[in-house]
Design a protein around this motif. Structure first.
Motif, short mmCIF file in Angstrom:
data_model
loop_
_atom_site.label_atom_id
_atom_site.label_comp_id
_atom_site.label_asym_id
_atom_site.label_seq_id
_atom_site.Cartn_x
_atom_site.Cartn_y
_atom_site.Cartn_z
N ASN A 272 12.34 48.81 41.51
CA ASN A 272 11.46 47.97 42.33
C ASN A 272 12.14 47.57 43.64
N SER A 273 12.81 48.54 44.25
CA SER A 273 13.54 48.30 45.49
C SER A 273 13.17 49.38 46.50
N ARG A 274 13.02 48.98 47.76
CA ARG A 274 12.63 49.94 48.79
C ARG A 274 13.88 50.57 49.41
N LEU A 275 13.88 51.90 49.45
CA LEU A 275 15.05 52.63 49.92
C LEU A 275 15.27 52.45 51.41
N ASN A 276 14.23 52.15 52.15
CA ASN A 276 14.37 52.02 53.60
C ASN A 276 14.59 50.57 54.05
N ASP A 277 14.92 49.70 53.12
CA ASP A 277 15.21 48.30 53.46
C ASP A 277 16.69 48.18 53.83
N PRO A 278 17.02 47.94 55.11
CA PRO A 278 18.42 47.91 55.53
C PRO A 278 19.21 46.78 54.91
N THR A 279 18.53 45.73 54.43
CA THR A 279 19.25 44.61 53.83
C THR A 279 19.84 44.96 52.47
N ASN A 280 19.47 46.11 51.93
CA ASN A 280 20.01 46.56 50.64
C ASN A 280 21.34 47.28 50.79
N PHE A 281 21.80 47.42 52.04
CA PHE A 281 23.03 48.16 52.30
C PHE A 281 23.97 47.36 53.19
N ASP A 282 25.26 47.66 53.06
CA ASP A 282 26.26 47.04 53.93
C ASP A 282 26.35 47.76 55.26
N MET A 283 26.09 49.06 55.23
CA MET A 283 26.14 49.87 56.44
C MET A 283 25.05 50.93 56.42
N THR A 284 24.42 51.14 57.56
CA THR A 284 23.48 52.24 57.72
C THR A 284 23.94 53.06 58.92
N ILE A 285 24.15 54.35 58.71
CA ILE A 285 24.66 55.22 59.77
C ILE A 285 23.68 56.36 60.02
N ASN A 286 23.28 56.51 61.28
CA ASN A 286 22.47 57.65 61.70
C ASN A 286 23.44 58.77 62.07
N THR A 287 23.40 59.87 61.34
CA THR A 287 24.37 60.95 61.53
C THR A 287 23.95 61.97 62.59
N ASP A 288 22.85 61.72 63.28
CA ASP A 288 22.31 62.70 64.23
C ASP A 288 23.33 63.17 65.26
N HIS A 289 24.06 62.25 65.85
CA HIS A 289 24.88 62.58 67.01
C HIS A 289 26.37 62.66 66.72
N PHE A 290 26.72 62.79 65.46
CA PHE A 290 28.12 63.01 65.10
C PHE A 290 28.37 64.51 65.02
N GLY A 291 29.30 64.99 65.84
CA GLY A 291 29.57 66.42 65.86
C GLY A 291 30.26 66.90 64.60
N HIS A 292 31.01 66.02 63.95
CA HIS A 292 31.74 66.38 62.73
C HIS A 292 31.59 65.25 61.72
N TYR A 293 31.42 65.62 60.47
CA TYR A 293 31.27 64.62 59.43
C TYR A 293 32.54 63.80 59.24
N GLU A 294 33.69 64.36 59.64
CA GLU A 294 34.94 63.61 59.54
C GLU A 294 34.86 62.30 60.33
N GLN A 295 34.08 62.31 61.40
CA GLN A 295 33.94 61.10 62.21
C GLN A 295 33.25 59.99 61.42
N VAL A 296 32.27 60.36 60.63
CA VAL A 296 31.58 59.38 59.79
C VAL A 296 32.53 58.84 58.73
N VAL A 297 33.33 59.74 58.16
CA VAL A 297 34.32 59.33 57.15
C VAL A 297 35.29 58.31 57.73
N GLU A 298 35.76 58.56 58.95
CA GLU A 298 36.69 57.62 59.59
C GLU A 298 36.05 56.25 59.79
N ILE A 299 34.77 56.24 60.16
CA ILE A 299 34.06 54.97 60.32
C ILE A 299 34.00 54.22 58.99
N LEU A 300 33.72 54.94 57.92
CA LEU A 300 33.62 54.31 56.61
C LEU A 300 34.97 53.77 56.15
#
Length: 231
Positions: free
Chosen positions: A184-212
């Motif tokens: 009974n939880s909405r997946l698109n509710d940002p308050t359910n997460f500590d971080m939300t990252i849009n991966t569109d403009h990251f050239g390499h996934y390693e960059q997202v890993v470093e952020i995390l």
């Protein structure tokens, strides 16, 4: 004949058992990752797991439940993804030949995820962010635009762009429906997460890993847990 839920729980508890000599200071970090299809969630999870020395729990959860309950893995996975409501409990029984209730399955899944919390690891999907809400866990949501995600999927699976868009939409819809109907939880509710990252403009996934990794350090999710140094 019902699924031996307690047997499932005991089997998973043994698999993720914490040594009696362990205490909270020796527990490894836990990250839950919820992802839209085509955002690189699996690749990012693998890189993050390697850096932190953690295990990934996705198919493993289904495997363990299926093995203990003697239900075919692929059948159970299909039910896990597609069940829509409590009224669909009959579907479990029809496909598996057993009297499997939705509540039994959800309770087993919740217990499995809570066991993983005591071991440490990366939980992909499965509503892990809901189950572990309020604990010292980093809950991450990976998202992206329809175009960017579809392009990745089209390239990876050799589909046309229109086919990839349709597959992304169908997969995301199924994932959202699962979380809503199970928890009974909405997946698109940002308050359910500590971080939300849009991966569109990251050239390499390693960059997202470093952020995390940096975010875990700044947010204090690794203060009580070892194993969070880069490897």
């Amino acid at each position: 004949m019902t699924i031996d839920v307690q047997g499932v729980i005991q089997a998973l508890s043994r698999a993720v058992e914490v040594s009696p000599t362990d205490n909270e200071e020796n527990l490894y970090p836990v990250i839950t990752i919820s992802r839209d299809f085509g955002t690189g969630g699996e690749e990012i999870s693998k890189m993050l797991a390697e850096r932190l020395g953690l295990e990934i729990f996705d198919e493993t959860i289904i495997d363990a439940i299926a093995q203990r309950s003697e239900v075919n893995k692929n059948v159970l996975k299909n039910l896990h993804e597609k069940v829509s409501s409590a009224s669909d409990a009959w579907l479990y029984a029809m496909v598996t030949g057993k009297n499997v209730s939705r509540d039994e399955y959800v309770n087993a899944l919740i217990t499995v995820i809570r066991c993983i919390y005591h071991k440490g690891g990366i939980v992909i999907g499965r509503g892990g962010h809901v189950v572990l809400q309020g604990r010292d866990v980093l809950r991450v949501r990976l998202t992206g635009s329809r175009e960017a995600c579809a392009k990745r999927v089209a390239h990876r699976e050799r589909l046309s762009l229109s086919e990839a868009k349709r597959k992304c939409a169908d997969t995301n819809k199924a994932r959202a429906a699962f979380v809503w109907n199970m928890f009974n939880s909405r997946l698109n509710d940002p308050t359910n997460f500590d971080m939300t990252i849009n991966t569109d403009h990251f050239g390499h996934y390693e960059q997202v890993v470093e952020i995390l990794l940096r975010s875990m350090e700044m947010m204090g999710y690794n203060r009580r847990r070892t194993g969070t140094t880069n490897r």
